[in-house]
Design a protein around this motif. Structure first.
Motif, PDB file in Angstrom:
ATOM      1  N   ILE A 217       0.787  -1.398   3.247  1.00 55.59           N
ATOM      2  CA  ILE A 217       1.088  -0.149   3.962  1.00 55.59           C
ATOM      3  C   ILE A 217       0.542   1.045   3.190  1.00 55.59           C
ATOM      4  CG2 ILE A 217       2.959   1.399   4.671  1.00 55.59           C
ATOM      5  CD1 ILE A 217       4.562  -1.162   5.366  1.00 55.59           C
ATOM      6  N   ILE A 218       0.779   1.070   1.886  1.00 57.41           N
ATOM      7  CA  ILE A 218       0.287   2.183   1.069  1.00 57.41           C
ATOM      8  C   ILE A 218      -1.239   2.241   1.104  1.00 57.41           C
ATOM      9  CG2 ILE A 218       0.104   3.036  -1.300  1.00 57.41           C
ATOM     10  CD1 ILE A 218       2.998   1.974  -1.692  1.00 57.41           C
TER      11      ILE A 218
ATOM     12  N   PHE B 129      -6.918   6.685   4.967  1.00 56.72           N
ATOM     13  CA  PHE B 129      -7.059   7.885   5.791  1.00 56.72           C
ATOM     14  C   PHE B 129      -6.943   9.152   4.956  1.00 56.72           C
ATOM     15  CE2 PHE B 129      -5.539   4.567   8.651  1.00 56.72           C
ATOM     16  CZ  PHE B 129      -6.575   4.569   9.565  1.00 56.72           C
ATOM     17  N   LEU B 130      -6.062   9.129   3.990  1.00 56.25           N
ATOM     18  CA  LEU B 130      -5.885  10.276   3.111  1.00 56.25           C
ATOM     19  C   LEU B 130      -7.151  10.530   2.288  1.00 56.25           C
ATOM     20  CD1 LEU B 130      -3.824  12.353   1.963  1.00 56.25           C
ATOM     21  CD2 LEU B 130      -3.311  10.651   0.222  1.00 56.25           C
TER      22      LEU B 130
ATOM     23  N   LEU C 294      -2.513   3.632   4.497  1.00 55.46           N
ATOM     24  CA  LEU C 294      -2.351   5.081   4.617  1.00 55.46           C
ATOM     25  C   LEU C 294      -3.290   5.834   3.674  1.00 55.46           C
ATOM     26  CD1 LEU C 294       1.539   5.282   4.909  1.00 55.46           C
ATOM     27  CD2 LEU C 294      -0.154   5.532   6.745  1.00 55.46           C
TER      28      LEU C 294
END
Length: 136
Positions: free
Chosen positions: A53-54, A60-61, A57
């Motif tokens: 999950i990290i 995209f960051l 995300l």
């Protein structure tokens, strides 16, 4: 605009030494808890799911902050080209060119540079005249 500010702050936080140390501590605690949970599937699933999950995300960051940094760099270069009287202002619109046009331009500049030699600690070809890099 709100997302860009949040992404920038998150990127700064995520890249900090404190965050890295926090991640190392969490991984260490997870590893030390293995014997308590008998190294079972749920114990492994917790770290696998969390890291997936990290990572998802963060992609995209990182892409957002990379796009922003690239845009800023291009704007700065465009300004330097604009204020330099000898620069070709046509370079300001390179984004509109397709891949073939960019490659042709790259070949053109490569050909311009073929006659220029830099003496890097005696590695350069001494038979060609050296360019004085102090001249504008």
């Amino acid at each position: 605009m709100k997302f860009a500010k949040i992404a920038q702050k998150l990127a700064l936080w995520a890249g900090s030494p404190k965050t890295f140390m926090g991640a190392l501590i969490l991984i260490g605690l997870w590893g030390l808890s293995g014997p308590i949970f008998g190294y079972n599937d749920t114990w492994q699933l917790i770290i696998n799911t969390s890291t997936t999950i990290i990572t998802f995300l963060m992609v995209f960051l990182i892409q957002n902050t990379q796009n922003r940094d690239t845009d800023i760099l291009h704007l700065k270069l465009d300004e330097l080209l604009r204020v330099n009287k000898e620069a070709q202002n046509a370079m300001l619109g390179l984004e509109a060119l397709d891949l073939k046009q960019l490659e042709a331009l790259r070949r053109h500049y490569r050909a311009l540079g073929e006659n220029q030699v830099f003496d890097l600690e005696g590695l350069g070809d001494k038979s060609k005249p050296k360019q004085d890099l102090n001249e504008c």
